[in-house]
Design an enzyme around this catalytic site. Structure first.
Site, mmCIF file in Angstrom:
data_model
loop_
_atom_site.group_PDB
_atom_site.id
_atom_site.type_symbol
_atom_site.label_atom_id
_atom_site.label_comp_id
_atom_site.label_asym_id
_atom_site.label_seq_id
_atom_site.Cartn_x
_atom_site.Cartn_y
_atom_site.Cartn_z
ATOM 1 N N HIS A 125 40.818 35.076 38.040
ATOM 2 C CA HIS A 125 42.211 35.152 37.575
ATOM 3 C C HIS A 125 42.498 34.044 36.577
ATOM 4 C CE1 HIS A 125 44.274 37.340 41.162
ATOM 5 N NE2 HIS A 125 43.099 37.859 40.907
ATOM 6 N N ARG A 150 40.789 38.354 34.696
ATOM 7 C CA ARG A 150 42.097 39.018 34.675
ATOM 8 C C ARG A 150 43.107 38.088 34.034
ATOM 9 N NH1 ARG A 150 45.793 40.369 40.036
ATOM 10 N NH2 ARG A 150 47.006 38.578 39.427
ATOM 11 N N TYR A 162 55.604 38.427 38.549
ATOM 12 C CA TYR A 162 54.663 38.440 39.659
ATOM 13 C C TYR A 162 53.259 38.228 39.108
ATOM 14 C CZ TYR A 162 52.801 40.104 44.130
ATOM 15 O OH TYR A 162 52.175 40.208 45.332
ATOM 16 N N ASP A 213 46.838 43.230 35.640
ATOM 17 C CA ASP A 213 47.486 43.853 36.794
ATOM 18 C C ASP A 213 48.980 44.044 36.500
ATOM 19 O OD1 ASP A 213 48.387 44.587 39.288
ATOM 20 O OD2 ASP A 213 47.411 42.953 40.374
ATOM 21 N N HIS A 215 51.106 45.295 38.766
ATOM 22 C CA HIS A 215 51.835 45.116 40.026
ATOM 23 C C HIS A 215 52.908 46.173 40.275
ATOM 24 C CE1 HIS A 215 50.152 40.909 39.790
ATOM 25 N NE2 HIS A 215 49.777 41.342 40.970
ATOM 26 N N GLU A 239 45.500 47.681 36.009
ATOM 27 C CA GLU A 239 45.611 47.896 37.464
ATOM 28 C C GLU A 239 47.056 48.110 37.886
ATOM 29 O OE1 GLU A 239 44.076 44.473 39.518
ATOM 30 O OE2 GLU A 239 45.405 44.776 41.230
ATOM 31 N N GLU A 265 45.028 48.793 45.917
ATOM 32 C CA GLU A 265 44.970 47.661 46.853
ATOM 33 C C GLU A 265 45.893 47.869 48.046
ATOM 34 O OE1 GLU A 265 46.065 44.454 44.095
ATOM 35 O OE2 GLU A 265 47.914 44.196 45.209
ATOM 36 N N ARG A 286 40.618 50.637 44.207
ATOM 37 C CA ARG A 286 40.690 49.237 44.624
ATOM 38 C C ARG A 286 40.958 49.030 46.113
ATOM 39 N NH1 ARG A 286 41.321 44.873 42.488
ATOM 40 N NH2 ARG A 286 43.365 44.382 43.318
ATOM 41 N N HIS A 315 39.972 44.943 45.983
ATOM 42 C CA HIS A 315 40.942 43.852 46.078
ATOM 43 C C HIS A 315 40.259 42.654 46.736
ATOM 44 C CE1 HIS A 315 45.163 42.830 47.970
ATOM 45 N NE2 HIS A 315 44.959 42.153 46.851
ATOM 46 N N ASP A 319 44.962 36.443 50.119
ATOM 47 C CA ASP A 319 45.573 36.825 51.397
ATOM 48 C C ASP A 319 44.627 37.706 52.218
ATOM 49 O OD1 ASP A 319 46.699 38.482 49.035
ATOM 50 O OD2 ASP A 319 46.896 39.836 50.733
ATOM 51 N N GLU A 342 37.131 41.752 42.940
ATOM 52 C CA GLU A 342 38.050 40.645 42.635
ATOM 53 C C GLU A 342 37.634 39.394 43.399
ATOM 54 O OE1 GLU A 342 42.078 41.429 43.844
ATOM 55 O OE2 GLU A 342 42.882 39.799 42.627
ATOM 56 N N TRP A 405 60.255 51.057 44.024
ATOM 57 C CA TRP A 405 60.125 51.618 45.361
ATOM 58 C C TRP A 405 58.778 51.303 45.968
ATOM 59 C CZ3 TRP A 405 56.625 55.692 44.440
ATOM 60 C CH2 TRP A 405 56.644 56.226 43.141
HETATM 61 C C1 CS2 Z 1 47.271 41.171 43.561
HETATM 62 C C2 CS2 Z 1 47.442 40.415 44.839
HETATM 63 O O1 CS2 Z 1 45.064 40.384 43.592
HETATM 64 C C3 CS2 Z 1 45.802 41.276 43.211
HETATM 65 O O2 CS2 Z 1 45.433 42.199 42.538
HETATM 66 O O3 CS2 Z 1 47.920 42.333 43.401
HETATM 67 O O4 CS2 Z 1 47.538 39.093 44.460
HETATM 68 C C4 CS2 Z 1 48.644 40.739 45.689
HETATM 69 O O5 CS2 Z 1 49.735 40.094 45.158
HETATM 70 C C5 CS2 Z 1 48.480 40.239 47.073
HETATM 71 O O6 CS2 Z 1 47.227 40.554 47.565
HETATM 72 C C6 CS2 Z 1 49.578 40.819 47.935
HETATM 73 O O7 CS2 Z 1 49.276 40.746 49.262
HETATM 74 MG MG MG Z 2 46.751 43.735 42.266
#
Ligand code: CS2
Ligand code: MG
Length: 405
Positions: A125, A150, A162, A213, A215, A239, A265, A286, A315, A319, A342, A405
């Protein structure tokens, strides 16, 4: 014959900087296996699902019967699918694969059929508050050996974006005892993205794989427009441009652009991507081990995708615990239609709580040769970091509309 009955199962919740949920299963012959059960922002639901509903049926089962156990918890339950259920099933599945590979004294990828490649190509990233920040970060990651990066930057005039760090802290979307609210402006984003991509290509040329991404922030027609405007920069993929509950909506994006599309993801089942794959509406799926039913279900998704020239691109954000990363690397190494993985490195403290055999060299990761999936948990250290409630942000348009949504 070894006694392969499951005699104990427990959930370990720890928060060394962020929350992780881990399942540990022990068998009568003294082996144990661990699985990641982390569902960002909803961690305790999976812990309860495991403890209150899965454990009573798990104790006494034969740990060797991985497929049958998967089917039992999936088909045997009246209520199927959903991220909580599928993360819990994933944790059981990964712990059982870990045990089986430890008993066979093999790294898991050998049990899955052996290596299909030398290593797992990963993407890093590069996040920044400005285009210059992103360029610096891309340069740093290239020096570290990454061949795919990315890029995400704050959009000028948009209060929050984000995927971009807040202040000087490393990027971490989940925080606060209540969800942070972000304001979003799509036209500004659509005008900015070609500038970001152009700057990266101008500075680094076309040999680098660039990813981005979205998002889930665009409508399908906005996504189509973004794809068209970025085609000349040849991104590796775009993505999550739009949510995928309506799988058909990807056809609209496809009609307008040849840019490769990645999504999944947040998927937890093969049925979330059945149409996306069979109608070749995406290029990369993903879905990942922890949220999509474990290695057993991910192999099924990958095999299905292989029929339609869709590759995987799991993904791998922070987290997902190091256990998920370890398991994912064995899976990635062993399937024919792997695309990319990733890689967001965990903090040093998280790595201490979850010692692991996987390594990164020159753009590739390798799961290592330790028996099992090669990731462990230091329970004494884990116990020092109690659970802390945290939420992912909520996104609104500038007039307050909750649009994605
Ligand atoms: C993101 C994640 O890594 C990604 O592609 O979309 O950082 C995402 O924000 C988190 O995994 C959400 O839980
Ligand atoms: Mg993502």
């Amino acid at each position: 014959m070894p006694d392969t009955r499951i005699i104990d199962a427990k959930v370990i919740v720890t928060s060394p900087g962020r929350n992780f949920v881990t399942l540990k299963i022990t068998t009568a012959d003294g082996l144990y296996g661990i699985g990641d059960a982390t569902l960002n922002g909803r961690e305790l639901s999976v812990a309860s699902y495991l403890q209150d509903h899965v454990f009573p049926c798990l104790i006494g089962r034969d740990a060797d019967r991985i497929e049958d156990t998967w089917q039992y918890f999936y088909r045997g339950a009246y209520w199927r699918r959903g991220p909580v259920t599928m993360s819990a099933i994933a944790a059981v599945d990964v712990a059982l694969w870990d045990i089986k590979a430890k008993r066979a004294q093999m790294p898991l990828y050998q049990l899955l059929g052996g290596r299909c490649r030398e290593g797992v190509t990963v993407y890093a990233h590069a996040n920044g508050h400005s285009i210059d920040d992103v360029l610096d970060s891309v340069a740093k990651h290239r020096e570290l050996g990454y061949k795919a990066i990315r890029v995400q930057a704050a959009v000028p005039g948009v209060r929050d974006a984000y995927g971009v760090p807040h202040g000087d802290k490393p990027y971490e979307p989940a925080d606060g005892t209540l969800p942070r609210e972000e304001a979003w402006n799509t036209p500004k984003y659509l005008r900015f993205m070609p500038k970001l991509m152009d700057a990266v290509r101008t500075k680094f040329g076309f040999d680098l794989s660039i990813l981005h991404d979205g998002h889930h922030r665009l409508t399908p027609i906005e996504a189509a427009s973004l794809g068209k405007s970025l085609e000349e920069f040849q991104p590796f993929w775009l993505e999550d441009l739009t949510p995928a509950e309506n799988q058909e909506s990807f056809r609209l994006i496809r009609q307008h652009t040849t840019v490769p599309l990645a999504v999944g993801e947040v998927f937890n089942s093969i049925f979330d991507c059945q149409r996306l794959i069979s109608e070749q509406l995406i290029d990369y799926i993903r879905a990942t081990i922890v949220h999509a039913g474990g290695i057993t279900h991910m192999r099924r998704i990958a095999s299905f995708a292989d029929l339609y020239n869709v590759k995987t691109g799991s993904h791998g954000a922070t987290d997902l615990s190091p256990i998920c990363m370890g398991a994912a690397l064995h899976f990635d190494l062993s399937i024919p239609n792997f695309g990319i993985q990733e890689h967001m490195p965990h903090t040093a403290l998280t790595d201490e709580v979850f010692p692991h055999a996987y390594t990164f060299t020159n753009g590739l990761m390798h799961p290592g040769e330790a028996p099992g999936h090669g990731v462990d948990i230091d329970e004494t250290l884990a116990a020092k970091f109690p659970y802390k409630r945290a939420y992912l942000p909520v996104c609104r348009l500038e007039d307050g509309t909750l649009h994605n949504w």
